[in-house]
Design a protein around this motif. Structure first.
Motif, mmCIF file in Angstrom:
data_model
loop_
_atom_site.group_PDB
_atom_site.id
_atom_site.type_symbol
_atom_site.label_atom_id
_atom_site.label_comp_id
_atom_site.label_asym_id
_atom_site.label_seq_id
_atom_site.Cartn_x
_atom_site.Cartn_y
_atom_site.Cartn_z
ATOM 1 N N ASP A 1 -4.164 10.547 -3.618
ATOM 2 C CA ASP A 1 -4.200 9.187 -3.385
ATOM 3 C C ASP A 1 -4.835 8.812 -2.102
ATOM 4 N N PRO A 2 -5.756 7.579 -2.307
ATOM 5 C CA PRO A 2 -6.097 7.031 -0.988
ATOM 6 C C PRO A 2 -5.407 6.712 0.280
ATOM 7 N N VAL A 3 -4.101 6.161 0.062
ATOM 8 C CA VAL A 3 -3.147 5.954 0.950
ATOM 9 C C VAL A 3 -1.779 6.557 0.656
ATOM 10 N N LYS A 4 -1.000 6.788 1.486
ATOM 11 C CA LYS A 4 0.268 7.619 1.549
ATOM 12 C C LYS A 4 1.482 6.908 0.931
ATOM 13 N N THR A 5 2.384 7.435 0.225
ATOM 14 C CA THR A 5 3.331 6.753 -0.605
ATOM 15 C C THR A 5 4.618 6.834 0.378
ATOM 16 N N ARG B 1 10.043 -0.214 -1.473
ATOM 17 C CA ARG B 1 10.301 -1.428 -1.177
ATOM 18 C C ARG B 1 10.816 -2.601 -2.322
ATOM 19 N N GLN B 2 11.374 -3.491 -1.863
ATOM 20 C CA GLN B 2 12.018 -4.380 -2.763
ATOM 21 C C GLN B 2 10.893 -5.282 -3.285
ATOM 22 N N ILE B 3 10.599 -5.715 -4.527
ATOM 23 C CA ILE B 3 9.636 -6.699 -5.119
ATOM 24 C C ILE B 3 10.494 -8.001 -5.008
ATOM 25 N N PRO B 4 9.676 -8.976 -4.560
ATOM 26 C CA PRO B 4 10.168 -10.265 -4.357
ATOM 27 C C PRO B 4 10.374 -10.989 -5.925
ATOM 28 N N GLU B 5 10.879 -11.961 -5.946
ATOM 29 C CA GLU B 5 11.157 -12.622 -7.277
ATOM 30 C C GLU B 5 9.744 -13.346 -7.552
ATOM 31 N N GLN B 6 9.277 -12.985 -8.990
ATOM 32 C CA GLN B 6 7.922 -13.403 -9.411
ATOM 33 C C GLN B 6 8.028 -14.829 -10.199
ATOM 34 N N ASP C 1 4.014 -7.125 -6.314
ATOM 35 C CA ASP C 1 4.725 -6.167 -7.476
ATOM 36 C C ASP C 1 3.670 -4.906 -7.549
ATOM 37 N N TYR C 2 4.286 -3.925 -7.361
ATOM 38 C CA TYR C 2 3.322 -2.636 -7.299
ATOM 39 C C TYR C 2 3.509 -1.956 -8.578
ATOM 40 N N HIS C 3 4.316 -2.335 -9.762
ATOM 41 C CA HIS C 3 4.489 -1.578 -11.033
ATOM 42 C C HIS C 3 3.472 -2.019 -11.772
ATOM 43 N N TRP C 4 2.233 -1.314 -11.480
ATOM 44 C CA TRP C 4 0.995 -2.016 -12.100
ATOM 45 C C TRP C 4 0.665 -0.513 -13.393
ATOM 46 N N HIS D 1 0.791 -1.131 -0.074
ATOM 47 C CA HIS D 1 0.108 -0.260 -0.047
ATOM 48 C C HIS D 1 0.937 1.364 0.030
ATOM 49 N N GLY D 2 1.936 1.247 0.445
ATOM 50 C CA GLY D 2 2.847 2.231 0.540
ATOM 51 C C GLY D 2 3.453 2.576 -0.746
ATOM 52 N N ASP D 3 3.530 1.799 -1.656
ATOM 53 C CA ASP D 3 4.266 1.872 -3.040
ATOM 54 C C ASP D 3 3.413 1.884 -4.149
#
Length: 438
Positions: free
Chosen positions: A275-279, A284-289, A360-363, A127-129
């Protein structure tokens, strides 16, 4: 047809009356007893008669003979096929929204009330990213604005076509309407790109406005100019004259560009979207997908269903464009367009949810490319159509086909990508505004 040796009195001129066939004297030829003999340097008179008979067909229905298509069954199959895709995706979205999300939101909100801290999991963890501006955010704003411009043009044109204002007997009117609508929809392009740009905390709104006004039109015009130069080189009458090219540039710079600036100014003056949440300050690091959640695979998978919803109708459109057949079933086309909108939105929401659950927050870009990748399948289908349905052997003709289909695919990419982006934008804001986050 009959061979008649016509005769007349005096010298031949514009007011000469035939003695063998004169409607004023009510003399007509009923047989060919005196056939015309063809000899060298002898005069031959050609005549024809027109017999008008009153018809019961109304003037408004005079084109029905040419426009009635015998493939309604195929079109209904196309609609049913597309509806099945929509129902399947709607079921998945409903399951996610009503069951999974409801359970997740309830669990997350209950965790907030418990005294002991428990580790967050799933989509709430990012949610933070999730609303962190993406890489190349300027370009994303440009393409979203251009997609809104094309979407508005397509929607209005479809409505006018369904109401019967655009006749297939005059294809030039259809193209003119598309160009004018696209030009006037520039105000929506500027507004949409500026609103998104300000949400990304951008400040140079004039720069983003110029990019919006030039990125797609410049690319399409460059391809069109090269193709037109090839036609000029062949000395074909199908080449667009210089005057028309100048008129297109005048529409672009004289109307579209100012309207984009007007829309961009209005959009940038409005308060930014909150934004509905703060950034968080540190990403944060994205885990291996897993392999099936990698960007390339999910993007290519996402484009299959939107293309599958329209590919049957696409066959008739290509036939109309390249095999000179009439296309008049705008009612079917409008339904397919609505199905395409729903399909793009739903498949992007489903894949976006799976992506967020994988932390993965790169949407941002992926939501655009997921539904926009259907344009790749459109171009591949156009290539298949070229080799199976068309008998084009000349190099210039082939270049024209692939050049124009490249422009069409590019426009399709922009429209479908924008639909997917806004669907994900609404979805992420909805779910993250439904949970309690400190």
């Amino acid at each position: 047809m009959s061979s008649v040796k016509h005769t007349y009195e005096g010298d031949w001129n514009e007011k000469t009356r035939l003695t063998t066939c004169d409607p004023h004297a009510k003399r007509t030829v009923t047989n060919s007893e005196t056939p015309q003999e063809v000899e060298d340097k002898k005069e031959i008179i050609f005549t024809y008669d027109v017999d008008f008979q009153e018809s019961d067909v109304k003037w408004a229905s005079r084109w029905d003979t040419y426009l009635l298509m015998a493939d309604d069954q195929i079109h209904w199959f196309s609609i049913v096929n597309s509806l099945m895709i929509v129902l399947f995706l709607s079921g998945m979205v409903a399951m996610i929204m009503l069951r999974t999300l409801y359970r997740d939101i309830s669990k997350y909100n209950q965790l907030e009330t418990q005294e002991e801290a428990q580790e967050e999991t799933g989509w709430k963890l990012v949610h933070g990213d999730v609303f962190r501006p993406p890489a190349y955010s300027d370009l994303l704003c440009v393409y979203v604005g251009t997609g809104v411009q094309f979407f508005g043009m397509t929607l209005v044109m479809m409505v006018f076509a369904v109401l019967g204002f655009l006749s297939p007997s005059n294809r030039g009117a259809l193209m003119t309407a598309m160009l004018l609508l696209w030009v006037f929809m520039g105000i929506l392009a500027g507004y949409s790109s500026a609103r998104l740009y300000k949400m990304f905390k951008g400040t140079e709104w004039k720069k983003i406005t110029l990019k919006t006004a030039f990125t797609f039109p410049a690319t399409a015009f460059a391809i069109f100019f090269v193709l037109n130069a090839l036609i000029w080189g062949e000395k074909s009458s199908g080449a667009v004259p210089f005057g028309t090219m100048f008129a297109l540039v005048l529409l672009w710079f004289g109307i579209s560009l100012p309207l984009v600036f007007v829309g961009s100014y209005a959009g940038f003056k409005k308060p930014p979207i909150e934004d509905p949440v703060k950034t968080n300050k540190i990403p944060r690091q994205i885990p291996e997908q897993p392999w099936y959640m990698t960007p390339v695979f999910s993007i290519l998978i996402g484009g299959i269903l939107p293309f599958g919803a329209v590919f049957i109708e696409l066959f008739f459109i290509l036939t109309s464009i390249w095999l000179h057949q009439f296309y008049y079933i705008f009612g079917f086309l409008f339904i397919v367009f609505l199905i395409l909108i729903v399909t793009c939105a739903e498949i992007t929401i489903v894949l976006c949810y799976f992506q967020l659950c994988s932390e993965d927050y790169h949407w941002w870009w992926r939501s655009y490319l997921t539904s926009g990748s259907s344009a790749l399948y459109l171009f591949l289908y156009a290539t298949f159509y070229f080799f199976t349905k068309l008998e084009i052997t000349k190099l210039v003709s082939g270049a024209l086909y692939f050049g124009y289909m490249l422009i069409i695919s590019y426009a399709f990419f922009v429209v479908t990508g924008t639909i997917g982006f806004y669907a994900c934008f609404w979805f992420t804001r909805l779910i993250y505004s439904s949970v309690k986050i400190d």
